[in-house]
Design a protein around this motif. Structure first.
Motif, short mmCIF file in Angstrom:
data_model
loop_
_atom_site.label_atom_id
_atom_site.label_comp_id
_atom_site.label_asym_id
_atom_site.label_seq_id
_atom_site.Cartn_x
_atom_site.Cartn_y
_atom_site.Cartn_z
N MET A 104 0.72 -0.98 0.02
CA MET A 104 0.06 -0.05 -0.35
C MET A 104 1.15 1.42 -0.47
O MET A 104 0.41 2.38 -0.63
N THR B 108 -5.84 -6.19 -8.26
CA THR B 108 -6.99 -5.24 -7.36
C THR B 108 -6.91 -7.11 -6.56
O THR B 108 -7.42 -6.94 -5.29
N ILE B 109 -6.74 -7.68 -7.13
CA ILE B 109 -7.55 -8.59 -6.13
C ILE B 109 -6.77 -9.49 -5.76
O ILE B 109 -7.13 -9.65 -4.18
N GLY C 258 -6.28 -6.41 -2.70
CA GLY C 258 -7.35 -6.79 -1.76
C GLY C 258 -7.23 -8.08 -0.82
O GLY C 258 -7.73 -7.64 0.45
N GLY C 259 -6.81 -8.98 -1.35
CA GLY C 259 -6.86 -10.08 -0.75
C GLY C 259 -6.48 -10.08 0.40
O GLY C 259 -6.38 -10.64 1.87
N LEU D 188 -4.63 -8.22 2.07
CA LEU D 188 -6.04 -6.77 2.80
C LEU D 188 -7.01 -7.00 3.78
O LEU D 188 -7.08 -6.64 4.84
N SER D 189 -7.59 -7.45 3.07
CA SER D 189 -9.10 -8.38 3.54
C SER D 189 -8.74 -9.36 4.68
O SER D 189 -9.66 -9.96 5.09
N SER E 273 -1.32 -14.94 -2.39
CA SER E 273 -1.68 -14.45 -3.55
C SER E 273 -0.73 -14.68 -4.55
O SER E 273 -1.41 -14.03 -6.15
N PHE F 34 -5.81 2.40 6.57
CA PHE F 34 -6.31 0.73 5.80
C PHE F 34 -6.12 0.04 7.67
O PHE F 34 -6.73 -0.04 8.32
N THR G 112 -9.47 -0.72 9.88
CA THR G 112 -9.09 -2.36 10.24
C THR G 112 -9.65 -2.82 11.76
O THR G 112 -9.74 -2.99 12.46
#
Length: 429
Positions: free
Chosen positions: A170, A223-224, A227-228, A230-231, A239, A423, A427
């Motif tokens: 990030m 993005t996937i 994003g994966g 971070l989530s 990843s 972020f 979270t």
């Protein structure tokens, strides 16, 4: 120890591969100081590469190779043309924007220079752009590979510095965007000055939508992945697996430009690049252990004195050293050599390790367009069929832009840390 470090840099200058130079210097140092420590050599090399996170390296490399050869570059270029092609020097601006997109997909400066340069340098030449300007622009735009996530450089730094790879990913976003905007502004200025025309009409909404549709699946991959991470759905290493599966599906079944026979070449390329990096990591691990054993970082802190206590002066010193080192060693080698030296100094001065990682990434990326070992320059010069010295007059203005942005990134940590801090607060809340 200081003499042996000088020997190591001498080996670099005469062309000995970095991994061998690090290993040879380390073993030589042990022989001169305490031969009984030789028993630790294989143990330390193995311990350096025995990390789950390092599995991400061959995975990211393979995913990048698949996407690089799977027909995405043409789609990304077409989409970039619909966005900026109508501006003065529109084709040059397409180079920058397409390089930003491609860097986010492959994470490799060399792959970006080869793919974008191979397609756009001949077109720019046909449109009347100076060949030195065109090839230097491609080389400069390609350095975004190690900065924009996902980035192999950030993975390695995260392992070495014990820093969050997600935060590092990030933290690279804003610096990458700033560099891209700086280069786009320069292209606009050159377009006005040299009367380089863009396309006659602005792309219609339908053309932009069509370009986005064609490039959407390629742009979705980073993005996937990010994003994966971070989530919390998967780790940075996992990843890489997702990226390979996704890129294979897109390249073979959707774009239909990657054949099963091409996969063997991709596996061979991935194996060669990964093996070279892993060997370098093992040698660097031995070198790092030797530095710690002889308390070299502590001695550096004592030697530098006021520098070690003053973040401003310390960051200035690090930037100068990294910029000079980048002129003759590659990005990964610079990372392996200087992280164990700089990290203790940075922590002692209160510098955030994630911020330090971004500062190092931008510095060593700039090194990829500075001779004598500017790898991106050699890639684009071979495509353009010109010599590197012909590109140098066009490199200096871009280099000044990069250095100004580097100063901003260095002394305004919020540029890098704003997104990861946001972020993390999100979270935590």
């Amino acid at each position: 120890m200081i003499y042996l470090i000088l020997v190591m840099f001498l080996l670099f200058f005469i062309g000995v591969p970095i991994a061998y130079a690090l290993g040879f210097t380390s073993i030589l140092a042990i022989l001169f100081t305490d031969p009984d420590l030789l028993i630790n050599v294989p143990r330390r090399i193995f311990r350096g590469i025995d990390s789950f996170s390092l599995i991400a390296i061959p995975l990211f490399i393979m995913a990048g190779e698949i996407m690089s050869k799977g027909g995405i570059s043409a789609r990304l270029i077409r989409f970039a043309q619909t966005l900026v092609g109508h501006f003065p020097a529109g084709l040059a601006m397409v180079v920058v924007l397409a390089s930003m997109f491609f860097s986010a997909v492959t994470g490799s400066a060399i792959a970006t220079a080869a793919a974008i340069g191979g397609m756009l340098i001949p077109v720019m030449k046909k449109e009347g752009y100076d060949i030195g300007f065109s090839s230097s622009l491609v080389a400069t735009s390609a350095i975004l590979g190690p900065i924009i996530p996902p980035s192999i450089f950030m993975v390695l730094y995260g392992v070495m510095a014990n820093a969050s790879i997600a935060d590092l990913f990030m933290a690279g976003v804003m610096p990458g965007v700033l560099i891209g905007l700086g280069l786009l502004g320069y292209c606009y200025y050159i377009g006005k000055k040299m009367n380089y025309k863009g396309r006659e009409t602005r792309a219609t909404g339908k053309e932009v939508a069509t370009g986005l549709k064609d490039a959407f699946l390629a742009l979705l991959m980073p993005t996937i992945m990010v994003g994966g991470i971070l989530s919390g759905l998967f780790t940075a290493t996992e990843s890489g697996v997702i990226a390979i599966i996704y890129s294979l599906i897109i390249a073979i079944f959707v774009y239909k430009e990657l054949k099963l026979k091409d996969v063997l070449d991709i596996l061979l390329t991935t194996s060669k690049i990964s093996a070279a990096i892993i060997l370098l990591i093992g040698s660097a691990s031995l070198f790092t252990w030797l530095l710690s054993y002889h308390r070299i970082p502590d001695q550096l802190i004592e030697l530098l004195g006021p520098f070690a206590e003053n973040p401003f002066m310390l960051l200035l010193l690090m930037n100068v050293i990294l910029l000079i080192a980048g002129t003759f060693i590659d990005a990964i080698s610079a990372l392996m050599i200087f992280t164990p030296l700089f990290l203790p100094l940075a922590l002692a001065a209160g510098i955030d390790p994630v911020h330090l990682g971004v500062v190092m990434a931008v510095n060593v990326s700039i090194g990829q367009i500075t001779p004598p070992v500017g790898v991106c320059l050699f890639v684009t010069s071979s495509i353009a069929k010109i010599k590197v010295p012909q590109m140098l007059p066009f490199i200096w203005p871009k280099l000044i832009i990069l250095l100004v942005i580097q100063v901003l990134i260095t002394y305004v940590p919020e540029v890098s840390l704003f997104i990861p801090d946001f972020f993390n607060r999100l979270t935590a809340g």
